[in-house]
Every structure is written in structure tokens, then in C-alpha cells.
Design an enzyme around this catalytic site. Structure first.
Site, short mmCIF file in Angstrom:
data_model
loop_
_atom_site.label_atom_id
_atom_site.label_comp_id
_atom_site.label_asym_id
_atom_site.label_seq_id
_atom_site.Cartn_x
_atom_site.Cartn_y
_atom_site.Cartn_z
N GLY A 45 0.78 -1.24 0.00
CA GLY A 45 0.00 0.00 0.00
C GLY A 45 0.80 1.28 0.00
CG ASP A 101 -1.33 1.82 3.08
OD1 ASP A 101 -1.01 1.56 4.27
OD2 ASP A 101 -1.79 0.96 2.32
CG ASP A 104 -8.15 0.27 10.50
OD1 ASP A 104 -8.79 0.91 11.36
OD2 ASP A 104 -8.68 -0.62 9.82
CG ASP A 160 -5.58 -4.09 -1.15
OD1 ASP A 160 -5.15 -3.54 -0.11
OD2 ASP A 160 -5.85 -5.31 -1.21
NE ARG A 166 -2.19 -3.44 -3.71
CZ ARG A 166 -2.24 -3.61 -2.39
NH1 ARG A 166 -2.22 -2.57 -1.60
NH2 ARG A 166 -2.32 -4.82 -1.86
P1 IMP Z 1 -3.80 -1.97 10.90
O1 IMP Z 1 -2.84 -3.02 11.36
O2 IMP Z 1 -5.21 -2.32 11.26
O3 IMP Z 1 -3.43 -0.59 11.34
O4 IMP Z 1 -3.80 -1.94 9.32
C1 IMP Z 1 -2.93 -2.71 8.57
C2 IMP Z 1 -3.09 -2.56 7.10
O5 IMP Z 1 -4.41 -2.84 6.74
C3 IMP Z 1 -2.82 -1.17 6.53
O6 IMP Z 1 -1.47 -0.92 6.32
C4 IMP Z 1 -3.55 -1.31 5.20
O7 IMP Z 1 -2.73 -1.96 4.27
C5 IMP Z 1 -4.72 -2.16 5.58
N1 IMP Z 1 -5.93 -1.32 5.81
C6 IMP Z 1 -6.39 -0.80 6.97
N2 IMP Z 1 -7.51 -0.08 6.77
C7 IMP Z 1 -7.77 -0.15 5.44
C8 IMP Z 1 -8.78 0.42 4.58
O8 IMP Z 1 -9.69 1.15 4.99
N3 IMP Z 1 -8.68 0.11 3.25
C9 IMP Z 1 -7.69 -0.66 2.73
N4 IMP Z 1 -6.71 -1.19 3.48
C10 IMP Z 1 -6.75 -0.93 4.82
MG MG Z 2 -0.37 -1.15 4.47
#
Ligand code: IMP
Ligand code: MG
Length: 185
Positions: A45, A101, A104, A160, A166
Site C-alpha cells: 500500500g 498508507d 487503522d 486495495d 491501488r
Molecule cells: P492496521 O494493522 O489495522 O493498522 O492496518 C494494517 C493494514 O491494513 C494497513 O497498512 C492497510 O494496508 C490495511 N488497511 C487498513 N484499513 C484499510 C482500509 O480502509 N482500506 C484498505 N486497506 C486498509
Molecule cells: Mg499497508
């Protein structure tokens, strides 16, 4: 293509570019005495963001990548973080900026940060184009944040849905038909 795929645009092409410039200048200012820092992109991403960010940074720097996953193709973050591809540079005594990117839940990046610290990095900071603070399940804050988005699943500019979209130039919420179409496959 965006208009066919997105039901709502949250960050436009122009906004993305001014956020990249803003973040680049903040980092440039803070890293004057830390050359060369390693810009560590989390694949896949980070790809467009890394490209647009570093070309505005007027410092000697290194670029490296890691592919980690906590998503496994689903809409919601789940499970443990898995290293699919490790970086090539040694991080010992180096200043690292993780390039993301989106943050979350924060779990992926927290694990990566802990790993880099364990490997002896001198400093580890995070730059993310998008922050989704409502999704946070761990205590983690990026030092450099482009913009915040509400609690919605978004795509475009590196982000994505099941590896698609993407390449959208804007970031936004996908139309329901788009999600359904790929869920049925
Ligand atoms: P986290 O570990 O939940 O902070 O997120 C890990 C990964 O999930 C991020 O680096 C993104 O690649 C993917 N991600 C999180 N939220 C979204 C979204 O809303 N759309 C697409 N990819 C997401
Ligand atoms: Mg990511």
C-alpha cells in the site's frame, strides 16, 4: 476510473499531493541531523505514497521495503502479523521512518516498530498518509500524519480491496456493487 468505483471521495488527487509535500517538509526539517535515514515502506500500500513523499525531501536518504500482513484479504484486520518479505538494510543504530498508507488498528505497525527496536534501531518514527483513529485497538500514534478519515473502509492511491484499486488517483469509499462483485468471485 474513480467515479465508477467510489461512492464518496474523501481525499482528492490535489489534496494527496499537498499532503505529501507538507509531510516531506516536516520530515526534512526534523531529519537535517539524521542523514541518511531509512524510509521503510510497508508493501504494497505504501508504494504511490513513498514515491510522491520522497521526491520532495531534500536530504540524503535510503529506501527499503517490508511486506507484512495482518489482513489476509478481508475487510477487517484480524490475526497475527506475518512477515512476508523482510527489508535488506541493517537497522542497527539507524534512524528509521516507517512509511504507511494507513494506520487503522495500529497493530501491524506496532509489531514492525517493536521488531526494529529489537534489532537495534536508533530511532523509529511513523509517517502515514491516512490515519483512522477510530479503528485503533493498540496504543500507537504516528508522528507524521497526512489526514484523518472517518471509520469506513477506503480504497485508492495504494489502498486495495482484495488487491484491486491501488491505482485510483483519489482515495474514497467504494460503491457497494464493487465490494459485492469481488465477494461473489
Ligand atoms: P492496521 O494493522 O489495522 O493498522 O492496518 C494494517 C493494514 O491494513 C494497513 O497498512 C492497510 O494496508 C490495511 N488497511 C487498513 N484499513 C484499510 C482500509 O480502509 N482500506 C484498505 N486497506 C486498509
Ligand atoms: Mg499497508
Amino acid at each position: 476510473m474513480s467515479t465508477k468505483v467510489l461512492k464518496e471521495v474523501l481525499v482528492t488527487k490535489t489534496e494527496i499531493q499537498s499532503l505529501c509535500l507538507k509531510l516531506a517538509k516536516e520530515i526534512e526539517q526534523d531529519y537535517q541531523d539524521k542523514e541518511p535515514a531509512i524510509f521503510l515502506g510497508l508493501l504494497k500500500g505504501c508504494h504511490p505514497f513513498m514515491t510522491d513523499l520522497i521526491r520532495h525531501i531534500n536530504l540524503t536518504l535510503e529506501v527499503d521495503y517490508m511486506d507484512v500482513s495482518s489482513f489476509f484479504g478481508a475487510v477487517k484486520s484480524q490475526g497475527e502479523v506475518q512477515i512476508i518479505k523482510d527489508m535488506t538494510a541493517s537497522v542497527k543504530n539507524r534512524d528509521i521512518i516507517i512509511v504507511e498508507d494507513i494506520v487503522d488498528s495500529g497493530r501491524t505497525i506496532k509489531k514492525v516498530k517493536e521488531l526494529l527496536e529489537f534489532r537495534g534501531a536508533k530511532s523509529v518514527e511513523i509517517v502515514t498518509l491516512i490515519d483512522k483513529p477510530s479503528g485503533r485497538t493498540v496504543d500507537l500514534a504516528a508522528k507524521y500524519i497526512g489526514t484523518e478519515v472517518p471509520n469506513a473502509f477506503i480504497i485508492g492511491y495504494g489502498l486495495d480491496y482484495k488487491e484491486y484499486y491501488r491505482n485510483l488517483e483519489e482515495i474514497g469509499i467504494p460503491r457497494d456493487e464493487i465490494i459485492k462483485e469481488h465477494d461473489e468471485k
